[in-house]
Design a protein around this motif. Structure first.
Motif, PDB file in Angstrom:
ATOM      1  N   ARG A 168      -6.580   7.580   3.006  1.00 52.32           N
ATOM      2  CA  ARG A 168      -5.210   8.064   2.887  1.00 52.32           C
ATOM      3  C   ARG A 168      -5.115   9.484   3.448  1.00 52.32           C
TER       4      ARG A 168
ATOM      5  N   CYS B 299      -6.583   4.386   1.075  1.00 57.40           N
ATOM      6  CA  CYS B 299      -5.174   4.025   1.145  1.00 57.40           C
ATOM      7  C   CYS B 299      -4.783   3.186  -0.074  1.00 57.40           C
TER       8      CYS B 299
ATOM      9  N   GLU C   9       1.095   4.175  -2.869  1.00 55.49           N
ATOM     10  CA  GLU C   9       0.854   5.587  -2.581  1.00 55.49           C
ATOM     11  C   GLU C   9       1.993   6.493  -3.038  1.00 55.49           C
TER      12      GLU C   9
ATOM     13  N   CYS D 172       0.832  -1.212   0.000  1.00 53.16           N
ATOM     14  CA  CYS D 172       0.000   0.000   0.000  1.00 53.16           C
ATOM     15  C   CYS D 172       0.860   1.252   0.000  1.00 53.16           C
ATOM     16  N   HIS D 173       1.894   1.252   0.832  1.00 55.82           N
ATOM     17  CA  HIS D 173       2.788   2.416   0.896  1.00 55.82           C
ATOM     18  C   HIS D 173       3.462   2.653  -0.451  1.00 55.82           C
TER      19      HIS D 173
END
Length: 253
Positions: free
Chosen positions: A64, A83, A12, A8-9
């Motif tokens: 997010r 997110c 992003e 997920c990070h």
């Protein structure tokens, strides 16, 4: 092997994407979509309420959080970004709008009010998604191509783009155009229907200007009743006049 939260990070930050163009062909990173699905599976329902507004979702899928340093302009009024979504610097969101997990929205794009960018949708640079338009999402099957809107495309109001449709670079969709995997797209400049792409989905050619249209049924009771079937039509390819009509006023950015 990265876990769901690390993936997920990286989504992003734009380090990884659900799909990307390689040698002119869009390909799916199946393992990314599988990881997103795993995030839904392992999540537990939790209370995410804020003030007087009640929200309940999986604990693995929070909204997010942005800061001014992200240089994403999210105008007040009820927009949300889940997110695992990438919004590049200079993206603009007008309220209310929603961007779902796995989506990639590139620089200079405007997401107008009451618009959706669905799960895993890939949106290029300087795209305008007009009010009330829906860019569909796709998580399953994991190998399926998501909806893709390439650089400099213009999506008119109340459009719906679903089921792995690709809108080519610089294409213009007039208000109310609906595109799905099964949609027959007619090119009035050639007199032919546009063939499906390699994955069997509808693909709007680069620079095409598409409006909502219809064609008569050619057999059966529908023909006798004079029934017509919805058919989007390419009326021309983008020119100077088209560019001027869809250009975003620079002051809005």
């Amino acid at each position: 092997m990265m876990d769901f939260f690390e993936i997920c990070h990286k989504l992003e930050t734009g380090e990884i994407r659900v799909a990307q163009k390689q040698d002119g062909v869009w390909t799916v990173n199946t393992w990314v979509k599988e990881a997103i699905l795993e995030g839904f599976r392992i999540g537990k329902l939790m209370d995410m309420s804020e003030g007087h507004f009640a929200f309940f979702d999986k604990d693995t899928l929070p909204l997010r959080k942005f800061t001014a340093e992200d240089r994403v302009r999210i105008v007040p009024g009820g927009s949300s970004v889940r997110c695992g979504s990438y919004l590049a610097p200079s993206v603009i969101m007008m309220p209310p709008a929603y961007v779902n997990i796995g989506a990639f929205v590139d620089e200079g794009t405007m997401i107008d009010s009451h618009a959706l960018v669905g799960s895993c949708a890939q949106i290029g640079k300087r795209v305008h998604i007009s009010a009330a338009s829906q860019i569909g999402g796709v998580l399953e099957p994991a190998g399926a191509l998501p909806v893709i809107v390439e650089d400099d495309a213009f999506i008119g109001g109340n459009c719906g783009i679903y089921e792995g449709t690709i809108v080519g670079e610089g294409a213009v969709l007039g208000s109310g155009v609906i595109l799905t995997k099964g949609t027959a797209l007619y090119d009035a400049t050639t007199g032919e229907f546009v063939p499906k792409n390699a994955s069997g989905s509808t693909a709007v050619p680069p620079g095409a200007v598409v409006v909502a249209g219809s064609r008569p049924m050619t057999k059966g009771p529908g023909k006798d009743a004079g029934i017509s079937i919805y058919t989007p039509v390419i009326v021309k390819y983008r020119d100077g006049k088209t560019a001027a009509s869809v250009e975003l006023e620079s002051l809005l950015r």
